[in-house]
Enzyme design. Structure first.
Site, PDB file in Angstrom:
ATOM      1  N   LYS A  79      44.081 -92.029  16.421  1.00  0.00           N
ATOM      2  CA  LYS A  79      43.478 -91.287  17.531  1.00  0.00           C
ATOM      3  C   LYS A  79      42.529 -92.198  18.297  1.00  0.00           C
ATOM      4  O   LYS A  79      41.817 -93.003  17.683  1.00  0.00           O
ATOM      5  CB  LYS A  79      42.751 -90.060  16.970  1.00  0.00           C
ATOM      6  CG  LYS A  79      42.227 -89.100  18.030  1.00  0.00           C
ATOM      7  CD  LYS A  79      41.622 -87.855  17.390  1.00  0.00           C
ATOM      8  CE  LYS A  79      41.080 -86.892  18.415  1.00  0.00           C
ATOM      9  NZ  LYS A  79      40.511 -85.662  17.825  1.00  0.00           N
ATOM     10  N   SER A 154      42.203 -81.231  19.506  1.00  0.00           N
ATOM     11  CA  SER A 154      42.181 -82.358  20.405  1.00  0.00           C
ATOM     12  C   SER A 154      43.047 -83.526  19.938  1.00  0.00           C
ATOM     13  O   SER A 154      43.361 -84.407  20.730  1.00  0.00           O
ATOM     14  CB  SER A 154      40.742 -82.846  20.577  1.00  0.00           C
ATOM     15  OG  SER A 154      40.247 -83.364  19.354  1.00  0.00           O
ATOM     16  N   SER A 178      40.591 -79.763  15.203  1.00  0.00           N
ATOM     17  CA  SER A 178      41.407 -80.713  15.970  1.00  0.00           C
ATOM     18  C   SER A 178      42.478 -81.475  15.204  1.00  0.00           C
ATOM     19  O   SER A 178      43.311 -82.126  15.829  1.00  0.00           O
ATOM     20  CB  SER A 178      40.504 -81.711  16.679  1.00  0.00           C
ATOM     21  OG  SER A 178      39.985 -81.105  17.825  1.00  0.00           O
TER      22      SER A 178
END
Ligand code: GLN
Length: 486
Positions: A79, A154, A178
């Site tokens: 990420k 997210s 997330s």
């Protein structure tokens, strides 16, 4: 052979039996990326050359007879809020568009020392604020199961890449859901570890008291392998805990007999899609048939969790994001009259709407006159919610709920309605508020879209949690994680 379809555990075996090489695995994943990335858009940065170089070194080490980590040679996507030395780390924000960290996050150091192959950096909601990855400044990631739908957020890029075969496993971060929410939307497995079990050093902070880095994969075993690698005490993170060096994958047990599962009625009420409810209840019934003891429990303060989460997380975000001022990092407005003007323009131009909304909310709830009414109350609620979980774990081993109230929604469907978007986290935020570990596992499909079941464990009981998830996965004969991308 389509190596990108294999799990990390299978590839690890194949490498040791010399049935494939690390270079072949990396090539397979990168040709898959070439094939589908223009449809899925899960990556912000690709590291193809570096990945192939690393894979070559792994093959050489194997050829030299070296004993390598079980995850050596396995492609992993990261990420884009996790610092990677020499590789752009943008947090999907204009603010950090050209930021290249001079250091690695502790988890990245661990990945490198295990000789994993980093494929690239994955798209996300700006600064991890969002539930659909639509808040990325750079691009829209699509759900591999239906390209008109969001992948969740997210960590949308982390889930979509694994579901699309563009990475074997990935790392995400979870402040309020997330990792779990996009895992549910994309039909993969995602673990949010106990707060303190994985170092946050090098994770760009959103809400420091809630943030945790965690693994995503297509099988429970892969997630267990990656969690074993990344967890553990780090002197660079004052909140990290000494937990030894557990090998969760080695200790996996699929026997569900005697496992006490609590079903909190508050998570199955209004607002949860009936199809989602049905899939999760069916999964729980399967586990019961296999010997688990199921009992209804109550977590009465659940309805306050979302309010408490958005107050605490925004308060911390407003403080954490103060560092982006055009002086120390990233973007600075090109034209300004004085220092205050520079701050104002830099922050107005550098941050997107959702980030600004959180900064304003956070500043408001911390301001004199409102602190007691909002922030203090939210912290009291946090205590109450944690206490209810602790009491529940006196009687049960794990708690099962839906991960998200619905399946993946259409791109654009909720973007104009922040409150509606926030309710996508209604089942996940409590877990961060209480600092617990939780995993999302695929538990069926509703109108061809994946549904996720969330299993919640007591603090530092990752093994119990992973065993329960593994037991369920074995019962249903594995998860159908790789969709056809059309
Ligand atoms: N969707 C939640 C939010 O927007 C959770 C985000 C996260 O876990 N990083 O705050």
């Amino acid at each position: 052979m389509e190596l990108y379809k294999k799990s990390a555990a299978e590839l690890s075996d194949m490498l040791r039996k010399k049935e494939c090489s690390a270079v072949e695995i990396a090539q397979s994943v990168f040709s898959r990326i070439e094939e589908v990335e223009n449809k899925v858009d899960s990556y912000l940065t690709l590291c193809k050359n570096e990945a192939l170089e690393k894979a070559k070194l792994v093959d050489k080490a194997f050829a030299d007879g070296k004993e390598l980590h079980p995850l050596a040679g396995i492609p992993i996507g990261i990420k884009d809020n996790i610092s990677t030395k020499g590789i752009k780390t943008t947090c999907a924000s204009k603010m950090l568009e050209n930021y290249v960290p001079p250091f690695n996050a502790t988890v990245v150091e661990k990945i490198n020392s295990a000789d994993m192959v980093i494929t690239g950096k994955l798209n996300m909601d700006e600064f991890a604020m969002g539930s659909s990855t639509e808040n990325s400044y750079f691009k829209l990631t699509k759900n591999p199961h239906d390209l008109e739908r969001v992948p969740g957020g997210s960590s949308g890029g982390s889930a979509a890449a694994v579901a699309a075969g563009e990475a074997i496993v990935s790392l995400g971060s979870d402040t309020g859901g997330s990792i779990r929410q996009p895992s549910a939307f994309c039909g993969v497995v995602g673990l949010k570890p106990t707060y303190g079990s994985v170092s946050r050093y090098g994770l760009v902070a959103f809400a420091s008291s809630l943030d945790q880095i965690g693994p995503l994969g297509r099988t429970v075993k892969d997630v267990a392998m990656l969690q074993s690698l990344i967890c553990g005490y780090d002197r660079m993170d004052a909140t990290s805990k000494e937990i030894g060096s557990p090998d969760f994958a080695k200790e996996l047990k699929s026997n569900l007999s005697g496992l006490k599962i609590g079903i909190p009625k508050e998570y199955f009420g209004d607002g949860i899609d009936s199809g989602v409810k049905q899939s999760v209840m069916n999964a729980i019934k399967e586990m019961e048939k296999a010997g688990a003891a199921v009992k209804e429990i109550s977590l009465p303060s659940t309805s306050y969790a979302l309010n408490s989460y958005y107050i605490i997380s925004s308060a911390e975000a407003s403080s954490n994001l103060a560092r982006f001022d055009g002086v120390k990092y990233g973007y600075r407005t090109p034209e300004y009259e004085n220092l205050i003007d520079m701050y104002e323009k830099t922050r107005s131009e550098g941050f997107g709407d959702e980030v600004k909304r959180r900064i304003m909310l956070g500043t408001f709830v911390l301001s004199s006159g409102y602190y007691d009414a909002y922030y203090k109350k939210a912290k009291l609620l946090q205590k109450k919610i944690s206490g209810e979980f602790s009491a529940a774990f006196e009687n049960v081993d794990i708690i099962a709920t839906p991960t998200v109230p619905s399946t993946a929604f259409k791109i654009g469907e909720n973007i104009g309605d922040p409150i509606k978007m926030y309710t996508a986290d209604i089942c996940t935020v409590t877990i961060n508020i209480a600092g617990l570990p939780a995993i999302s596992v695929p538990c069926g499909f509703e109108n061809n879209l994946p549904v996720g079941m969330q299993l919640i464990g007591n603090k530092f009981e990752e093994q119990t949690l992973l065993n329960a998830a593994f037991g369920y996965e074995q019962l249903v004969g594995g998860f159908k994680c790789l969709p056809e991308i059309v």
